[in-house]
Write a protein that holds these residues in place. Structure first.
Motif, PDB file in Angstrom:
ATOM      1  N   THR A   1      47.655  95.023   8.826  1.00  0.00           N
ATOM      2  CA  THR A   1      46.716  94.838   7.719  1.00  0.00           C
ATOM      3  C   THR A   1      46.119  93.437   7.696  1.00  0.00           C
ATOM      4  O   THR A   1      44.958  93.254   7.326  1.00  0.00           O
ATOM      5  CB  THR A   1      47.411  95.135   6.373  1.00  0.00           C
TER       6      THR A   1
ATOM      7  N   LEU B   1      43.856 108.298  -1.875  1.00  0.00           N
ATOM      8  CA  LEU B   1      43.010 107.515  -2.774  1.00  0.00           C
ATOM      9  C   LEU B   1      41.906 108.382  -3.377  1.00  0.00           C
ATOM     10  O   LEU B   1      41.601 108.277  -4.570  1.00  0.00           O
ATOM     11  CB  LEU B   1      42.403 106.329  -2.022  1.00  0.00           C
TER      12      LEU B   1
ATOM     13  N   ALA C   1      38.749  99.960  -7.933  1.00  0.00           N
ATOM     14  CA  ALA C   1      40.076  99.564  -7.459  1.00  0.00           C
ATOM     15  C   ALA C   1      40.467 100.343  -6.203  1.00  0.00           C
ATOM     16  O   ALA C   1      41.013  99.775  -5.243  1.00  0.00           O
ATOM     17  CB  ALA C   1      41.110  99.785  -8.559  1.00  0.00           C
ATOM     18  N   MET C   2      40.175 101.651  -6.186  1.00  0.00           N
ATOM     19  CA  MET C   2      40.498 102.465  -5.018  1.00  0.00           C
ATOM     20  C   MET C   2      39.710 102.014  -3.790  1.00  0.00           C
ATOM     21  O   MET C   2      40.239 101.950  -2.678  1.00  0.00           O
ATOM     22  CB  MET C   2      40.194 103.941  -5.310  1.00  0.00           C
TER      23      MET C   2
ATOM     24  N   VAL D   1      41.246  98.808  -2.433  1.00  0.00           N
ATOM     25  CA  VAL D   1      42.484  99.063  -1.689  1.00  0.00           C
ATOM     26  C   VAL D   1      42.167  99.637  -0.310  1.00  0.00           C
ATOM     27  O   VAL D   1      42.730  99.205   0.708  1.00  0.00           O
ATOM     28  CB  VAL D   1      43.397 100.023  -2.480  1.00  0.00           C
TER      29      VAL D   1
ATOM     30  N   LEU E   1      42.986  97.907   3.380  1.00  0.00           N
ATOM     31  CA  LEU E   1      43.855  98.540   4.368  1.00  0.00           C
ATOM     32  C   LEU E   1      43.123  98.875   5.672  1.00  0.00           C
ATOM     33  O   LEU E   1      43.749  98.926   6.735  1.00  0.00           O
ATOM     34  CB  LEU E   1      44.463  99.818   3.780  1.00  0.00           C
TER      35      LEU E   1
END
Length: 210
Positions: free
Chosen positions: A17, A40, A92-93, A96, A100
Motif C-alpha cells: 500500500t 466498498l 470516504a469509500m 479508502v 488502497l
C-alpha cells in the motif's frame, strides 16, 4: 501458470500500500482491485438505501387529524439529510479505495513499462468527480424552498417515489457540462485500457517480470 492464490494477492496488495516499487501482473492487480472495490460498493449502496429511504408513518396517516403537508415536508427533510450523509460515506469509500489501489496501479503501470506517476490520474479523477457531485448536490439543496412549496401545495400523503421524482426533475438544471469531469473521465478510460494490457515480457527498468 500464474499464482492466483487469493491470500497471496491480498497480502501483496496490502503490504504494498505504501510501496509502489516493483511490478504487478494483470491477475494480481485486477483480482486485488475486485477484492477492494466490491465490499466498498456494497457498503455504499446499503448505506444509500438505508439513509435516503425515509420512514413512513402508516399508522399516523390513518388518523383523522393527520397533517399530510407536515408529513410530506418531514419526509423530504429526512431524505435530504440522508442524501448528504450518503455523499459523505461515498467520499470516504472513494478515499479508502484510492488509498488502497494507488500503489497497486503504479506497479501495474510498471509492468507495462510506464511511469507509476500516471497512477495519480486515479486520485485526481476521484477529486474532480467528488467536486462535480458536490456542485450538483448544492444545486439541489438550493432548490429545497421550491420543492417544499410544491409539497406543501399537495394535500395528500406522498410516497418516497413521488419525492424522488421531484428531485429528479431538478437534476437537469444542475447538469451543465463539467469539462473537468469529462477530461477526468477520458483520462480514467485511457488508464483503464493501459491497465488491461499485458505487461512487457522479461525484466524492464522497474524490475523482473512478476
Amino acid at each position: 501458470m500464474a499464482d492466483i492464490s487469493i491470500g497471496r494477492i491480498v497480502r501483496r496488495g496490502v503490504a504494498g500500500t505504501i510501496d509502489p516499487r516493483g511490478r504487478d501482473d494483470r491477475v494480481q492487480f485486477w483480482i486485488y482491485f475486485a477484492i477492494v472495490l466490491a465490499p466498498l460498493i456494497a457498503v455504499q449502496m446499503i448505506a444509500q438505501v438505508v439513509l435516503t429511504f425515509p420512514s413512513i408513518d402508516l399508522q399516523g396517516a390513518m388518523q383523522p387529524d393527520y397533517d399530510a403537508r407536515a408529513a410530506n415536508l418531514k419526509m423530504m427533510t429526512e431524505m435530504f439529510e440522508g442524501m448528504i450523509a450518503s455523499i459523505y460515506i461515498a467520499v470516504a469509500m472513494h478515499a479508502v479505495a484510492t488509498l488502497l489501489l494507488l500503489t497497486a496501479t503504479a506497479r501495474r503501470l510498471h509492468d507495462r513499462g510506464r511511469s507509476g506517476l500516471f497512477a495519480l490520474i486515479l486520485p485526481l479523477a476521484a477529486v474532480v468527480t467528488g467536486i462535480d457531485q458536490a456542485r450538483r448536490t448544492e444545486h439541489i439543496l438550493s432548490m429545497m424552498p421550491k420543492l417544499s412549496a410544491e409539497l406543501a401545495a399537495q394535500s395528500g400523503p406522498q410516497q418516497p417515489g413521488d419525492i424522488f421524482g421531484l428531485i429528479a426533475k431538478m437534476q437537469p438544471d444542475a447538469s451543465g457540462a463539467s469539462w473537468a469531469a469529462i477530461v477526468a473521465g477520458l483520462a480514467m478510460l485511457v488508464l483503464v485500457i493501459e491497465l488491461l494490457r499485458a505487461g512487457t515480457p522479461g525484466p524492464n527498468r522497474f524490475g523482473p517480470q512478476p
